[in-house]
Design a protein around this motif. Structure first.
Motif: not given
Lengths: 436, 436
Positions: A297-326
């Motif tokens: 449950y949470g806010p389904g839209a809005g600038a910062e709630p959406t940004a929160s999800a974007v930044v979480a993805d950025l952190v995940d992708v940052t961690r995955a940068l050097t990981v074998d894609p498989n």
């Protein structure tokens, strides 16, 4: 460690939110990710517009491809929206071996199969947590946290505008049109509210949720979609009297013969937690064989709630940068070669309970005619509410709640009821789910 | 790809659940993880007990170290519980370079700092999603999905037994002792229910949640812990009349001067979603600066819900097997060197609103005396409920809801109220949080 360099496409509400959140929480994010994440370049169609964020240190351009083509950039964040230039730019970024984070549900729902295939070929990740449920980490929950489960069904309030309208109708006894105008003036609903109130936005999101829940390809075109424009104040009130609330749900259900994918107004028991999700908030209820029911449950839209999800993805992708894609989490939760093209059932094959509301002449035998029709089609009745006609009127209101039945059977029952001499020629039908 | 080989310590309820879920969902899990995850060896103290799962293909032993020392095993799953042999075996597994998955909240809350330090040295992961909230992925949500946020506070219903008791008291007007006996006969509560009803179990879990939310070391010994044993039917009823429900919450709040860590019965407005989390279900509400409020709900205990979390950890660890340890999600969400030892505030420094309930003589001036004491200590009154004495009784019940105030001030106010000649010498005080 050197900062991860992000290129931003789009500096609208969400884009500005991402810049703001990355700057404000720079230290908190670095403490977690182990390195800083910085926007170094951003593209916006109109550079003369004043933005609600500090753009110092960010190289600006009005050409998206400048950002995508910049060899210094590690991750491209796509916040343009739509399926035109956003589609082009995401593919262009992938082709250049760049990782992508996007909040674009239409893009993923309509072109995700192609985008993910291309990304896999190039060994990059396309992350899209912000595409469904705004700041609620429902993609991560289903894709990773429920990995030990067979997911049976999910039901989501995944459009905030629609939920705001239905909440106001119930709380304040207002009409649909009246609340919609207010939602538009509050900025919740677009000038053209079709995407929200006709369920198209929810269908995009449901497409994505169903894929990651069941391991099936994205197939937006097969989602049955019905809006909330015909929900009346009267139906909201009758539903409440019977112990239900009306919510606009996206429902994906695994059946032996295939999967149901449907977006429509739905009566749900008022004691369910999800029935109490009000206003612009979103929630997704997931039923899985091991864990049972979990809800996000949470806010389904809005600038910062959406940004929160974007930044979480950025952190995940940052961690995955050097990981074998498989070794990365697969885009659609299941390994690409393990996706199974389960048939999507036509709406006539859906199995659900119903709320029926009709007007009929106030004379003996009418209810008997109706219940006989239902009985002939093996449709069990769970509840009946009959209201005497108001003074001067001759028609009574009859509300019937049925047990679950194949939709095609209900279509036939309604056809026969509407053909009776004693009933008005329109039966209102709203699907009903117990969600237990 | 070869199957990941798991060694299981403990074949009780949860252990059997893990065996069952891995077997039943073998195909679904392989489709996601890209390789199979198999239990190849399991230890149980008493091998003569019949288990609720199929153990064929699993080598059994009654010595936990046989599993830990088995060079074929990639991941050790610790489901022994407690901090004795479980502690020894987890460290032993780490020392042998094995990854660990555990559901043991006491072990993590009490020895996590040491365990994680040792794991980092050896480059292995200790995953513990199942330690908090059973099948709810709240660890993953806070640790990964909210990585872009500064977390302000969290409040959780994190003990199912306690929530079952409070739900029954409210729904059916029953007494604490009566419901506790039923919970014990239903198997929700242990014969010694202290861990649950005194808040110790919740304090273990809160310790873990606070660390990953704020990036502070685990410090169970500083959590203020108060149980639900003194909550009366009467207080539950008064709370309801005032628009509140009483829940046993674990609360962690960041303040300028430090963090509050407290477990206690709490009045919360009945319209909050978390106030409607009933029975044995758990939920954690998290307030963060970018996303706002998100809530995670589901079953907080049980064999298969807990197994769901264990298997999700197994999939995550499987993906991390070949990943540079520095690129993995840190155990406590923040990089070990970035943990900050924020001071934990003593309970006297906590700031919260209060529900007060006292008996006083039914004569003029009594309420004035009480409100003057509160006023003198700058405590604002939000609501007052005064009930005339029942026939033959001479005392009236007075219920007061205050605004937020420093706890030490409230202690002083209560001392003064209890010293009045006109009041009974005990004031019931229950903290109140608006959670907005």
């Amino acid at each position: 460690m050197e900062a991860v360099k992000v290129g931003l496409l789009g500096l609208g509400t969400v884009g500005s939110g991402v810049v703001r959140v990355l700057a404000r929480n720079d230290e908190e994010i670095s403490r977690r990710a182990g390195r800083a994440i910085r926007v170094v370049r951003a593209a916006s169609r109109d550079l003369s517009v004043r933005r609600d964020c500090d753009l110092s240190g960010i190289a600006l351009t009005d050409r998206a491809q400048d950002v995508v083509d910049d060899p210094d950039i590690d991750i491209v964040v796509e916040l343009i929206g739509g399926t035109g230039i956003a589609y082009e730019m995401v593919l262009r970024a992938i082709d250049q071996g760049k990782h992508v984070v996007t909040a674009n549900k239409a893009l993923i729902a309509l072109h995700g199969n192609e985008i993910f295939a291309r990304a896999s070929e190039r060994g990059v990740t396309v992350a899209f947590e912000a595409a469904v449920g705004g700041g609620i980490p429902v993609i991560k929950a289903i894709r990773e946290a429920l990995a030990g489960n067979t997911i049976e069904w999910l039901a989501g309030i995944i459009n905030g505008t629609g939920n705001f309208i239905l909440s106001e109708m119930r709380d304040k006894g207002r009409d649909f049109e009246d609340v919609l105008s207010e939602a538009q003036s509050l900025g919740y609903a677009e000038a053209d509210p079709t995407f929200d109130v006709e369920g198209i936005d929810a269908a995009h999101k449901l497409t994505i949720l169903a894929s990651i829940a069941f391991g099936i390809p994205l197939q937006y075109e097969r989602v049955y979609t019905e809006g909330i424009t015909r929900i009346t104040r009267e139906d909201v009130t009758y539903a409440a009297e019977l112990g239900y609330r009306i919510k606009h749900l996206g429902i994906a259900r695994r059946r032996d013969s295939g999967v149901e994918l449907r977006v429509h107004p739905t009566l749900i028991p008022h004691r369910r937690l999800i029935a109490n999700v009000d206003g612009v908030m979103n929630a997704v209820l997931v039923r899985a064989d091991a864990v049972g029911s979990t809800l996000y449950y949470g806010p389904g839209a809005g600038a910062e709630p959406t940004a929160s999800a974007v930044v979480a993805d950025l952190v995940d992708v940052t961690r995955a940068l050097t990981v074998d894609p498989n070794n990365r989490v697969p885009h659609l939760a299941f390994q690409p070669e393990a996706l199974i093209d389960l048939p999507v059932l036509p709406i006539g094959e859906a199995v659900t309970a119903y709320y029926l509301h009709l007007r009929a002449q106030d004379r003996p035998g009418v209810l008997a005619d109706i219940t006989r029709i239902l009985g002939d089609l093996s449709i069990s009745i769970e509840a009946v509410l009959q209201r005497q006609p108001a003074e001067e009127a001759t028609d009574a209101s009859i509300v019937i709640v049925t047990a679950a039945v194949r939709e095609a059977n209900m279509d036939e029952a309604i056809r026969r009821i509407e053909a009776l001499d004693t009933t008005a020629d329109h039966v209102t039908r709203i699907r009903l789910e117990n969600l237990n």
